[in-house]
Motif scaffolding. Sequence first.
Motif, short mmCIF file in Angstrom:
data_model
loop_
_atom_site.label_atom_id
_atom_site.label_comp_id
_atom_site.label_asym_id
_atom_site.label_seq_id
_atom_site.Cartn_x
_atom_site.Cartn_y
_atom_site.Cartn_z
N LYS A 4 0.83 -1.20 0.00
CA LYS A 4 0.00 0.00 0.00
C LYS A 4 0.87 1.25 0.00
O LYS A 4 1.92 1.29 0.65
CB LYS A 4 -0.91 0.04 1.24
CG LYS A 4 -1.97 -1.04 1.30
CD LYS A 4 -2.82 -0.85 2.55
CE LYS A 4 -3.89 -1.93 2.67
NZ LYS A 4 -4.70 -1.75 3.91
N VAL A 5 0.40 2.27 -0.73
CA VAL A 5 1.01 3.59 -0.68
C VAL A 5 -0.06 4.59 -0.29
O VAL A 5 -1.21 4.49 -0.74
CB VAL A 5 1.65 3.96 -2.03
CG1 VAL A 5 0.63 3.99 -3.16
CG2 VAL A 5 2.36 5.32 -1.94
N LEU A 6 0.29 5.53 0.57
CA LEU A 6 -0.58 6.66 0.89
C LEU A 6 0.00 7.90 0.25
O LEU A 6 1.12 8.30 0.55
CB LEU A 6 -0.70 6.85 2.40
CG LEU A 6 -1.59 8.01 2.86
CD1 LEU A 6 -3.03 7.81 2.42
CD2 LEU A 6 -1.51 8.19 4.38
N TYR A 7 -0.75 8.48 -0.68
CA TYR A 7 -0.30 9.64 -1.44
C TYR A 7 -1.11 10.84 -0.95
O TYR A 7 -2.34 10.80 -0.94
CB TYR A 7 -0.54 9.40 -2.93
CG TYR A 7 0.32 10.22 -3.85
CD1 TYR A 7 1.47 9.69 -4.42
CD2 TYR A 7 0.00 11.54 -4.15
CE1 TYR A 7 2.27 10.44 -5.27
CE2 TYR A 7 0.79 12.30 -4.99
CZ TYR A 7 1.92 11.74 -5.56
OH TYR A 7 2.72 12.48 -6.40
N CYS A 8 -0.44 11.92 -0.54
CA CYS A 8 -1.12 13.01 0.16
C CYS A 8 -0.80 14.38 -0.44
O CYS A 8 0.34 14.66 -0.80
CB CYS A 8 -0.69 13.05 1.63
SG CYS A 8 -0.68 11.46 2.47
N PHE A 26 2.59 4.14 -9.16
CA PHE A 26 2.43 3.21 -8.03
C PHE A 26 1.47 2.09 -8.38
O PHE A 26 1.71 0.92 -8.02
CB PHE A 26 1.96 3.97 -6.80
CG PHE A 26 3.05 4.72 -6.10
CD1 PHE A 26 4.07 4.05 -5.46
CD2 PHE A 26 3.08 6.11 -6.10
CE1 PHE A 26 5.10 4.73 -4.82
CE2 PHE A 26 4.09 6.81 -5.46
CZ PHE A 26 5.11 6.11 -4.82
N LYS A 27 0.39 2.40 -9.10
CA LYS A 27 -0.55 1.36 -9.49
C LYS A 27 0.13 0.34 -10.40
O LYS A 27 -0.04 -0.88 -10.22
CB LYS A 27 -1.74 2.00 -10.21
CG LYS A 27 -2.90 1.05 -10.45
CD LYS A 27 -3.56 0.66 -9.14
CE LYS A 27 -4.80 -0.16 -9.37
NZ LYS A 27 -5.40 -0.62 -8.09
N GLU A 32 -1.52 -0.95 -3.85
CA GLU A 32 -2.88 -0.49 -3.59
C GLU A 32 -2.75 0.99 -3.24
O GLU A 32 -2.09 1.36 -2.26
CB GLU A 32 -3.49 -1.27 -2.43
CG GLU A 32 -4.92 -0.87 -2.09
CD GLU A 32 -5.49 -1.71 -0.97
OE1 GLU A 32 -5.57 -2.96 -1.16
OE2 GLU A 32 -5.83 -1.15 0.09
N VAL A 33 -3.36 1.84 -4.05
CA VAL A 33 -3.12 3.28 -3.95
C VAL A 33 -4.22 3.94 -3.11
O VAL A 33 -5.40 3.90 -3.46
CB VAL A 33 -3.06 3.94 -5.34
CG1 VAL A 33 -2.85 5.44 -5.22
CG2 VAL A 33 -1.95 3.29 -6.18
N HIS A 34 -3.79 4.55 -1.99
CA HIS A 34 -4.68 5.34 -1.15
C HIS A 34 -4.33 6.81 -1.34
O HIS A 34 -3.14 7.17 -1.37
CB HIS A 34 -4.52 4.96 0.33
CG HIS A 34 -5.03 3.59 0.65
ND1 HIS A 34 -5.92 3.35 1.68
CD2 HIS A 34 -4.77 2.38 0.09
CE1 HIS A 34 -6.19 2.05 1.73
NE2 HIS A 34 -5.49 1.44 0.77
N PRO A 44 -8.32 8.45 -11.43
CA PRO A 44 -7.92 7.10 -11.87
C PRO A 44 -6.77 6.59 -11.01
O PRO A 44 -6.05 7.38 -10.38
CB PRO A 44 -7.48 7.33 -13.32
CG PRO A 44 -7.06 8.77 -13.38
CD PRO A 44 -7.96 9.49 -12.42
N TYR A 45 -6.60 5.29 -11.01
CA TYR A 45 -5.50 4.59 -10.34
C TYR A 45 -5.59 4.62 -8.81
O TYR A 45 -4.67 4.17 -8.13
CB TYR A 45 -4.12 5.16 -10.78
CG TYR A 45 -4.02 5.41 -12.24
CD1 TYR A 45 -4.11 4.36 -13.16
CD2 TYR A 45 -3.87 6.70 -12.75
CE1 TYR A 45 -4.04 4.60 -14.52
CE2 TYR A 45 -3.80 6.94 -14.11
CZ TYR A 45 -3.90 5.88 -14.99
OH TYR A 45 -3.83 6.13 -16.34
#
Length: 372
Positions: A4-8, A26-27, A32-34, A44-45
């Motif tokens: 998982k990645v958390l993108y902020c 990342f996708k 799993e893109v958060h 998207p993604y």
Amino acid sequence: MKKKVLYCASNDIHIKNFHIPYLKFFKDNGFEVHLASHGGMSFPYVDMKWDIAFEKNILSAKNLLAINTVKNILEQNHFEIISIHTTLAGAIVRAAIILAGKRNTRVIYTSHGYFFWNGGPFANWIKYLPPEKICAGVTDCVIAMNYEDFALAQKYKLCSGDVELIPGMGVDLERYKPYDNVKKRRMRQCYGIHENDFLVIYPAEMSRRKNHRELLKAFAIFLNHVPSGRLLLPGDGLLLKENLALAEELEILERVMFPGHIDGMEEVYPMCDMAVSSSISEGLPLNIIEAMACGLPIVASRIRGHIELIDDKRNNCLYLPGDAEGLARAMYDIFRSKDTLKTISIKNIEKAEQYSLEKAKERICAIYYKNM
């Protein structure tokens, strides 16, 4: 279990303008893109969107709720990577990481321009440097977009690992190109702009940092010498009404356009004659790179971010912030340089190529790979 990645970032507009290619990265690499940002957009993604009510005033009590919300997300999920953008999201998300515990996560913070800078107000250093120092312990990597921020991050040890330098987030040069004269006239007709008007553009959020007041005062002076001047100010923000009132007070409102936020700026830049930025603080401004890619000459304040992009020895112009008359003179100098505008256009297009999406993405993705 899937990584998982958390993108902020602080808001959805920022995600839309800068980050879609990196969500895709990342996708494509099996994450799993958060996404954590504020707004009702979908992207998207993205597998999970968290709407975090980041409050623009970093000292607002509402941001305590935002910290708690992010803390709960972190406690309920394990993220291999947390990628954070913008000062506001950077402070809140990293505060939540401190409270929740880091749990073997790589934390990457991309500065889009520190709010403290060499020669900047002492109050900014007091307000913004200490939070960066506090957050440094949970930050594995800082990514900077200009040499001054790069040096500041190294000097004050604003992360526990590497400080990296990138050429911005990248501009899609397939979208931003000059018009020929026929298309330029046709597009101006669509916007109700006379073909003989000298059209100046400054697309930016209406905020203190973007400093529209200085540009409006300078433009009033400029009009005394160039009555055919028009000023286009795409953008929304808290200071829109204040800027409208100032334009009316200066008796230039009929020569200034406030269209609000415009999607599809690639259609707007090429019908203009000059781009201006009166900002007092930048990271690596996308609007300048986009304008250069469209072949426009540039007048901008002499600040970090601008000085990386603009060579005023090649007939672009830099002026000292706070000098509205100097800004007006610089604009007039460009106006009078019509015989060299073709050369300026070619040089600026070449310069913009250094900040293409292709080159920026290659560099940024290499940093992400390094931190996987």
